[in-house]
Design a protein around this motif. Sequence first.
Motif, PDB file in Angstrom:
ATOM      1  N   GLY A  39       0.784  -1.222   0.000  1.00 34.97           N
ATOM      2  CA  GLY A  39       0.000   0.000   0.000  1.00 34.97           C
ATOM      3  C   GLY A  39       0.814   1.269   0.000  1.00 34.97           C
ATOM      4  N   ALA A 149      -5.834  10.019  -2.269  1.00 34.51           N
ATOM      5  CA  ALA A 149      -5.187   8.858  -1.665  1.00 34.51           C
ATOM      6  C   ALA A 149      -3.755   8.710  -2.169  1.00 34.51           C
ATOM      7  N   ARG A 160      -2.320   2.610   1.589  1.00 35.73           N
ATOM      8  CA  ARG A 160      -3.587   1.933   1.360  1.00 35.73           C
ATOM      9  C   ARG A 160      -3.643   0.630   2.165  1.00 35.73           C
ATOM     10  N   SER A 174      -9.303   3.353  -2.390  1.00 37.77           N
ATOM     11  CA  SER A 174      -8.755   4.518  -1.684  1.00 37.77           C
ATOM     12  C   SER A 174      -9.015   4.437  -0.178  1.00 37.77           C
ATOM     13  N   VAL A 176      -7.565   4.187   3.056  1.00 35.12           N
ATOM     14  CA  VAL A 176      -6.200   4.548   3.425  1.00 35.12           C
ATOM     15  C   VAL A 176      -6.003   4.515   4.937  1.00 35.12           C
TER      16      VAL A 176
END
Length: 206
Positions: A39, A149, A160, A174, A176
């Motif tokens: 992420g 994001a 993420r 998105s 997060v």
Amino acid sequence: MRAVRDDYRSWRNLGPGGLPANPLGWACTTLLRPFGRDGTIAAVDAASDLDLPFRRGERPTVAPHPVPHRQVAMDAEPDTVRALERHLLAVADDPSFRTARSRFERRGDALFLADTADAPPWIRQAGGELAHVHTGQGSLHVVADPGDAEVIVSRGWGERHPLAGRRMLGLPYSYVFLYAPRDGEDLSTVLAVVDRVVRRASAGGQ
């Protein structure tokens, strides 16, 4: 066998969130780990006007278990955690918003958009959930504008969720994780990100 036992204990130490805190919950998160993605990788051409400074220092270490998604170092001070929680409650004073049990954490309250009829697609996919604070740590999950994001991730303020965008779980891409604020400067930036999430959601993404 020892490695399995140690992994289970480290997962239990993350605290509650999303799955039962027992061997069945650990087995579920273990089965999900191969589906996780890094992420911290952000798109370089994000369509966003979000202006964020670069976060100072290294990113905190995040546990390898996708559920619960937690950092394992640099927790926020209790006063900072309370400030984050009060901020979400203050937003919920506006009738356009409400608080309710988090759909994703399945425990603890989250901030929701009250009416999702005209909400942007990423908020509708989240069932109206905008943000929740991880009590005791001060990290948060927010459902950000997709372009925002990428800026949040690229500037080092978060990452993420490893399972974000996986249709089987219904997590928006998105979705997060915001790292816990380390000081007042961090707190100001994190609150600004939360306010941006709120504005983008309530403006229909416009």
